[in-house]
Write a protein that holds these residues in place. Structure first.
Motif, PDB file in Angstrom:
ATOM      1  N   TRP A  13      -0.278 -15.116  15.687  1.00  0.00           N
ATOM      2  CA  TRP A  13      -0.627 -14.770  17.066  1.00  0.00           C
ATOM      3  C   TRP A  13      -1.531 -13.551  17.150  1.00  0.00           C
ATOM      4  N   PRO A  15      -4.947 -12.138  17.196  1.00  0.00           N
ATOM      5  CA  PRO A  15      -6.303 -12.677  17.363  1.00  0.00           C
ATOM      6  C   PRO A  15      -7.352 -11.859  16.615  1.00  0.00           C
ATOM      7  N   SER A  17      -9.866 -10.543  17.786  1.00  0.00           N
ATOM      8  CA  SER A  17     -10.316  -9.412  18.597  1.00  0.00           C
ATOM      9  C   SER A  17      -9.385  -8.203  18.520  1.00  0.00           C
ATOM     10  N   CYS A  18      -8.277  -8.330  17.829  1.00  0.00           N
ATOM     11  CA  CYS A  18      -7.328  -7.221  17.703  1.00  0.00           C
ATOM     12  C   CYS A  18      -7.971  -6.071  16.939  1.00  0.00           C
ATOM     13  N   THR A  48      -0.881 -19.276  31.071  1.00  0.00           N
ATOM     14  CA  THR A  48      -1.301 -17.905  30.765  1.00  0.00           C
ATOM     15  C   THR A  48      -0.207 -16.862  30.992  1.00  0.00           C
ATOM     16  N   CYS A  73      -5.121  -4.800  21.746  1.00  0.00           N
ATOM     17  CA  CYS A  73      -5.439  -6.150  22.225  1.00  0.00           C
ATOM     18  C   CYS A  73      -5.452  -6.073  23.739  1.00  0.00           C
ATOM     19  N   PHE A  75      -6.614  -7.660  26.091  1.00  0.00           N
ATOM     20  CA  PHE A  75      -6.498  -8.836  26.948  1.00  0.00           C
ATOM     21  C   PHE A  75      -5.057  -9.114  27.351  1.00  0.00           C
ATOM     22  N   VAL A  93      -2.111 -13.444  29.668  1.00  0.00           N
ATOM     23  CA  VAL A  93      -3.377 -13.436  28.935  1.00  0.00           C
ATOM     24  C   VAL A  93      -4.407 -14.204  29.762  1.00  0.00           C
ATOM     25  N   ALA A  96      -8.849 -17.768  27.949  1.00  0.00           N
ATOM     26  CA  ALA A  96      -9.457 -17.837  26.617  1.00  0.00           C
ATOM     27  C   ALA A  96      -8.472 -17.496  25.504  1.00  0.00           C
ATOM     28  N   HIS A  97      -7.330 -16.899  25.852  1.00  0.00           N
ATOM     29  CA  HIS A  97      -6.357 -16.471  24.840  1.00  0.00           C
ATOM     30  C   HIS A  97      -5.014 -17.192  24.956  1.00  0.00           C
ATOM     31  N   VAL A 100      -3.165 -17.690  21.737  1.00  0.00           N
ATOM     32  CA  VAL A 100      -2.479 -16.481  21.268  1.00  0.00           C
ATOM     33  C   VAL A 100      -1.116 -16.382  21.949  1.00  0.00           C
TER      34      VAL A 100
END
Length: 109
Positions: A13, A15, A17-18, A48, A73, A75, A93, A96-97, A100
């Motif tokens: 989980w 991502p 982007s983390c 979400t 993170c 987001f 979230v 897009a996530h 995750v």
């Protein structure tokens, strides 16, 4: 990003982007697993949104962990509501996530 074997390490989980350094990610996952051990119920409100119910006694731990997670993170959204002797922790979230949050929810269950 984490190592290529992120699922086996329990990091499925986390991502790309983390911004938490890779070496610290297993520690953070372990902290969440510790919190997840106290989850009394988990409800997927919508794709979400995940609502976790935990004992009120873990509120400080949950808030601290959520604050630190939001800093790496961004987001993730975390909201808390006391309900008697339990705490409702709502995790959101952006669309897009969702994947995750799916993995996050699987660990919490």
């Amino acid at each position: 990003m984490c190592t290529s074997d992120t699922s086996a390490a329990g990091l499925d989980w986390v991502p790309a982007s983390c911004t938490l350094p890779t070496v610290e990610q297993p520690v953070r996952v372990a902290e969440f697993d510790d919190l997840f051990a106290s989850v009394q119920s988990a409800e997927r409100v919508d794709p979400t949104t995940l609502r976790l119910t935990v004992p009120g006694g873990v509120e400080a731990q949950a808030r601290d962990l959520a604050s630190r997670e939001s800093s790496c993170c961004s987001f993730f959204g975390f909201d808390f509501a006391s309900a008697g002797d339990v705490l409702e922790m709502t995790v959101t979230v952006p669309p897009a996530h969702v994947a995750v949050l799916d993995a996050f929810a699987a660990r919490a269950s």
